[in-house]
Design a protein around this motif. Structure first.
Motif, PDB file in Angstrom:
ATOM      1  N   THR A  77      52.183  30.943  40.382  1.00 57.09           N
ATOM      2  CA  THR A  77      52.878  31.109  41.662  1.00 57.09           C
ATOM      3  C   THR A  77      52.936  32.587  42.008  1.00 57.09           C
ATOM      4  O   THR A  77      53.288  33.418  41.162  1.00 57.09           O
ATOM      5  CB  THR A  77      54.303  30.534  41.593  1.00 57.09           C
ATOM      6  N   ILE A  78      52.567  32.892  43.250  1.00 56.75           N
ATOM      7  CA  ILE A  78      52.593  34.270  43.738  1.00 56.75           C
ATOM      8  C   ILE A  78      53.688  34.349  44.805  1.00 56.75           C
ATOM      9  O   ILE A  78      53.556  33.749  45.877  1.00 56.75           O
ATOM     10  CB  ILE A  78      51.237  34.698  44.308  1.00 56.75           C
ATOM     11  N   ALA A  79      54.747  35.040  44.513  1.00 56.30           N
ATOM     12  CA  ALA A  79      55.870  35.160  45.445  1.00 56.30           C
ATOM     13  C   ALA A  79      55.513  36.106  46.575  1.00 56.30           C
ATOM     14  O   ALA A  79      54.582  36.923  46.464  1.00 56.30           O
ATOM     15  CB  ALA A  79      57.112  35.650  44.696  1.00 56.30           C
ATOM     16  N   PRO A  80      56.238  36.029  47.693  1.00 56.78           N
ATOM     17  CA  PRO A  80      55.965  36.961  48.812  1.00 56.78           C
ATOM     18  C   PRO A  80      56.152  38.405  48.381  1.00 56.78           C
ATOM     19  O   PRO A  80      57.145  38.776  47.753  1.00 56.78           O
ATOM     20  CB  PRO A  80      56.999  36.540  49.866  1.00 56.78           C
ATOM     21  N   GLY A  81      55.166  39.224  48.709  1.00 50.26           N
ATOM     22  CA  GLY A  81      55.197  40.630  48.350  1.00 50.26           C
ATOM     23  C   GLY A  81      54.795  40.935  46.923  1.00 50.26           C
ATOM     24  O   GLY A  81      54.796  42.103  46.535  1.00 50.26           O
ATOM     25  N   GLN A  82      54.455  39.916  46.140  1.00 48.71           N
ATOM     26  CA  GLN A  82      54.051  40.121  44.758  1.00 48.71           C
ATOM     27  C   GLN A  82      52.533  40.046  44.639  1.00 48.71           C
ATOM     28  O   GLN A  82      51.830  39.613  45.549  1.00 48.71           O
ATOM     29  CB  GLN A  82      54.708  39.085  43.849  1.00 48.71           C
ATOM     30  N   LYS A  83      52.031  40.481  43.487  1.00 47.50           N
ATOM     31  CA  LYS A  83      50.593  40.449  43.218  1.00 47.50           C
ATOM     32  C   LYS A  83      50.358  39.813  41.859  1.00 47.50           C
ATOM     33  O   LYS A  83      51.252  39.754  41.003  1.00 47.50           O
ATOM     34  CB  LYS A  83      49.983  41.847  43.251  1.00 47.50           C
ATOM     35  N   ALA A  84      49.134  39.345  41.647  1.00 42.85           N
ATOM     36  CA  ALA A  84      48.772  38.693  40.394  1.00 42.85           C
ATOM     37  C   ALA A  84      47.284  38.888  40.159  1.00 42.85           C
ATOM     38  O   ALA A  84      46.499  39.069  41.106  1.00 42.85           O
ATOM     39  CB  ALA A  84      49.104  37.204  40.430  1.00 42.85           C
ATOM     40  N   GLN A  85      46.901  38.872  38.901  1.00 36.88           N
ATOM     41  CA  GLN A  85      45.501  39.008  38.519  1.00 36.88           C
ATOM     42  C   GLN A  85      44.914  37.623  38.288  1.00 36.88           C
ATOM     43  O   GLN A  85      45.450  36.833  37.506  1.00 36.88           O
ATOM     44  CB  GLN A  85      45.347  39.860  37.259  1.00 36.88           C
ATOM     45  N   VAL A  86      43.819  37.355  38.958  1.00 36.20           N
ATOM     46  CA  VAL A  86      43.170  36.049  38.905  1.00 36.20           C
ATOM     47  C   VAL A  86      41.881  36.193  38.114  1.00 36.20           C
ATOM     48  O   VAL A  86      41.099  37.125  38.338  1.00 36.20           O
ATOM     49  CB  VAL A  86      42.891  35.515  40.325  1.00 36.20           C
ATOM     50  N   LYS A  87      41.664  35.266  37.179  1.00 36.04           N
ATOM     51  CA  LYS A  87      40.451  35.233  36.370  1.00 36.04           C
ATOM     52  C   LYS A  87      39.801  33.869  36.541  1.00 36.04           C
ATOM     53  O   LYS A  87      40.407  32.841  36.231  1.00 36.04           O
ATOM     54  CB  LYS A  87      40.770  35.489  34.894  1.00 36.04           C
ATOM     55  N   LEU A  88      38.573  33.870  37.028  1.00 34.97           N
ATOM     56  CA  LEU A  88      37.845  32.633  37.282  1.00 34.97           C
ATOM     57  C   LEU A  88      36.503  32.684  36.564  1.00 34.97           C
ATOM     58  O   LEU A  88      35.782  33.689  36.653  1.00 34.97           O
ATOM     59  CB  LEU A  88      37.613  32.425  38.789  1.00 34.97           C
ATOM     60  N   PRO A  89      36.120  31.625  35.837  1.00 38.55           N
ATOM     61  CA  PRO A  89      34.813  31.615  35.160  1.00 38.55           C
ATOM     62  C   PRO A  89      33.679  31.354  36.156  1.00 38.55           C
ATOM     63  O   PRO A  89      33.818  30.580  37.108  1.00 38.55           O
ATOM     64  CB  PRO A  89      34.944  30.473  34.151  1.00 38.55           C
ATOM     65  N   VAL A  90      32.556  31.999  35.896  1.00 39.74           N
ATOM     66  CA  VAL A  90      31.363  31.851  36.730  1.00 39.74           C
ATOM     67  C   VAL A  90      30.179  31.606  35.797  1.00 39.74           C
ATOM     68  O   VAL A  90      29.993  32.324  34.807  1.00 39.74           O
ATOM     69  CB  VAL A  90      31.103  33.099  37.590  1.00 39.74           C
ATOM     70  N   GLN A  91      29.381  30.592  36.104  1.00 36.63           N
ATOM     71  CA  GLN A  91      28.220  30.260  35.271  1.00 36.63           C
ATOM     72  C   GLN A  91      27.045  29.915  36.166  1.00 36.63           C
ATOM     73  O   GLN A  91      27.186  29.205  37.171  1.00 36.63           O
ATOM     74  CB  GLN A  91      28.534  29.092  34.334  1.00 36.63           C
ATOM     75  N   LEU A  92      25.860  30.410  35.781  1.00 40.28           N
ATOM     76  CA  LEU A  92      24.624  30.135  36.498  1.00 40.28           C
ATOM     77  C   LEU A  92      23.848  29.037  35.779  1.00 40.28           C
ATOM     78  O   LEU A  92      24.227  28.585  34.697  1.00 40.28           O
ATOM     79  CB  LEU A  92      23.774  31.401  36.612  1.00 40.28           C
ATOM     80  N   SER A  93      22.745  28.633  36.370  1.00 42.07           N
ATOM     81  CA  SER A  93      21.909  27.602  35.769  1.00 42.07           C
ATOM     82  C   SER A  93      21.055  28.192  34.654  1.00 42.07           C
ATOM     83  O   SER A  93      20.917  29.410  34.512  1.00 42.07           O
ATOM     84  CB  SER A  93      21.016  26.964  36.841  1.00 42.07           C
ATOM     85  N   ALA A  94      20.467  27.323  33.843  1.00 45.89           N
ATOM     86  CA  ALA A  94      19.644  27.769  32.713  1.00 45.89           C
ATOM     87  C   ALA A  94      18.388  28.462  33.222  1.00 45.89           C
ATOM     88  O   ALA A  94      17.744  28.005  34.175  1.00 45.89           O
ATOM     89  CB  ALA A  94      19.270  26.569  31.840  1.00 45.89           C
ATOM     90  N   GLY A  95      18.056  29.575  32.575  1.00 46.07           N
ATOM     91  CA  GLY A  95      16.866  30.330  32.958  1.00 46.07           C
ATOM     92  C   GLY A  95      17.023  31.171  34.197  1.00 46.07           C
ATOM     93  O   GLY A  95      16.026  31.705  34.706  1.00 46.07           O
TER      94      GLY A  95
END
Length: 406
Positions: free
Chosen positions: A264-282
């Motif tokens: 939860t991100i409250a008004p006026g607050q900040k947060a660090q977001v980490k999202l995984p990213v994966q590509l196709s084989a080769g």
């Protein structure tokens, strides 16, 4: 005297006006010396100036107002410069066809047309392209005027209606237009509620974290972790926001995938977001990772992926080893199947230790030694001449046939 001076001044002004209209200079004698008040101004010396001086100014004003008078006659999309989309039918069933036409787009731009569910023009396609009938989409290129017209089949999207015809650019600057459309016979469901009035914005530069393992060198899918900092600029908290992560390569549009961030991100607050990213084989080359929240793209981060040289080395070794193995197998088969004559080299023994019997050569006129025989010496005095022996080389009774015996 005062009345006479006023009358004389009025007469002088009237006569000066009449003469000024005709364009002639009035005589100076019209002003009486005994009259009080300032002398009248004549011709161009009058405060109003010449009446012909107003004509060029009026013409310039008319020319300036002419575009404003013609502006309402232009279409709304051309007036504000925004792209527009028009449908031939507002409702159609599965299996039918509709004609999608548009104007105000950039000339020579490749567009993608899809029928998407769970979408409205105000909020866009909530589920991304996963809520669209991608297999039945169409592509079109705008002409020199930025217009297009193309037929597309009506298909049922994977999400329920309300539905739209989603038209978006594939190359260049991003532009999206959603036209309301109803798929007859398709289920309808209310849209998911928005999580408050929170607005997220990126506060710091994004970065890709992580390293590629040894398996990526041999063609395994490369993966990274996208990290960025967001802040809530709205007046309501944002709970468990759903981001759309997409990767694009070259001129192709990103393929969006929904990922939910827990928190939860409250008004006026900040947060660090980490999202995984994966590509196709080769995968290798220059990629771009994009993150979208709602209809707004928050992050665009380039990603350069190296070539998996292990796969190339594997194919090179395979191209060398396989022909060599085939050649060895072929030579072994040929060695087994080729015919052998009496004077040919004939291997003896097993396959591991072989002995080769060499042919004997005899000089003309010389006697050949008899081969040792394992049989006991015969006491027979008469020896029959064999057909393959010559008379001088046939064994006799006086010559020993066994080495070391007489």
């Amino acid at each position: 005297m005062h009345h006479r001076a006023d009358a004389a001044g009025v007469v002088g002004r009237c006569e000066a006006d009449a003469v000024g209209v005709e364009g002639r200079q009035p005589p100076r004698a019209l002003h009486r010396p005994g009259a009080r008040g300032p002398a009248p101004r004549y011709g161009k010396e009058r405060r109003g100036g010449d009446s012909t001086a107003h004509r060029p100014n009026a013409l310039a004003v008319l020319l300036a107002l002419l575009p404003l008078l013609l502006l309402p006659a232009l279409p709304a999309s051309a007036a504000d410069g925004k792209p527009a989309v028009k449908l031939s039918q507002a409702q159609a069933g599965k299996g039918g066809d509709i004609t999608v036409s548009g104007s105000g787009w950039r000339p020579g731009t490749l567009l993608m047309m899809l029928i998407c569910g769970q979408a409205v023009p105000d909020r866009g396609v909530i589920g991304g392209t996963n809520a669209c009938a991608n297999s039945d989409g169409r592509a079109v290129t705008t002409d020199a005027k930025g217009s297009f017209s193309k037929e597309m089949p009506v298909a049922e999207p994977p999400k329920p209606c309300p539905c739209v015809v989603h038209v978006a650019t594939v190359t260049g600057e991003q532009a999206v237009v959603d036209a309301p459309f109803t798929v007859a016979g398709h289920p309808t469901a209310p849209l998911p509620q928005q999580a408050g009035a929170g607005r997220l914005a990126v506060l710091a530069a994004p970065r890709l974290e992580g390293e590629s393992g040894i398996l990526v060198f041999f063609g395994a899918p490369p993966s990274r972790r996208l990290e960025f900092t967001v802040g809530n600029l709205g007046s309501a908290p944002v709970r468990d926001p759903v981001f759309q992560v997409g990767t694009s390569h070259g001129v192709f549009a990103p393929q969006w995938e929904e990922q939910q961030w827990r928190g939860t991100i409250a008004p006026g607050q900040k947060a660090q977001v980490k999202l995984p990213v994966q590509l196709s084989a080769g995968a290798h080359g220059d990629y771009q990772v994009s993150v979208k929240y709602g209809t707004k793209v928050l992050v665009e981060q380039p990603w350069g992926v190296g070539r998996p040289w292990g796969v190339t080395i594997f194919w090179l070794l395979l191209a060398v080893v396989v022909p060599a193995a085939v050649f060895r197998i072929g030579m072994a088969i040929v060695d087994r199947l080729r015919p052998r004559g009496n004077g040919s080299l004939r291997p003896r023994g097993n396959g591991r230790h072989r002995t080769v019997q060499l042919p004997t050569f005899r000089r003309p006129g010389s006697r050949s030694r008899a081969q040792p025989s394992a049989a006991p010496k015969s006491t027979t005095t008469t020896t029959a001449a064999l057909p393959w022996f010559t008379p001088d080389s046939a064994p006799s009774e006086n010559r020993s046939t066994t080495k070391g015996h007489s």
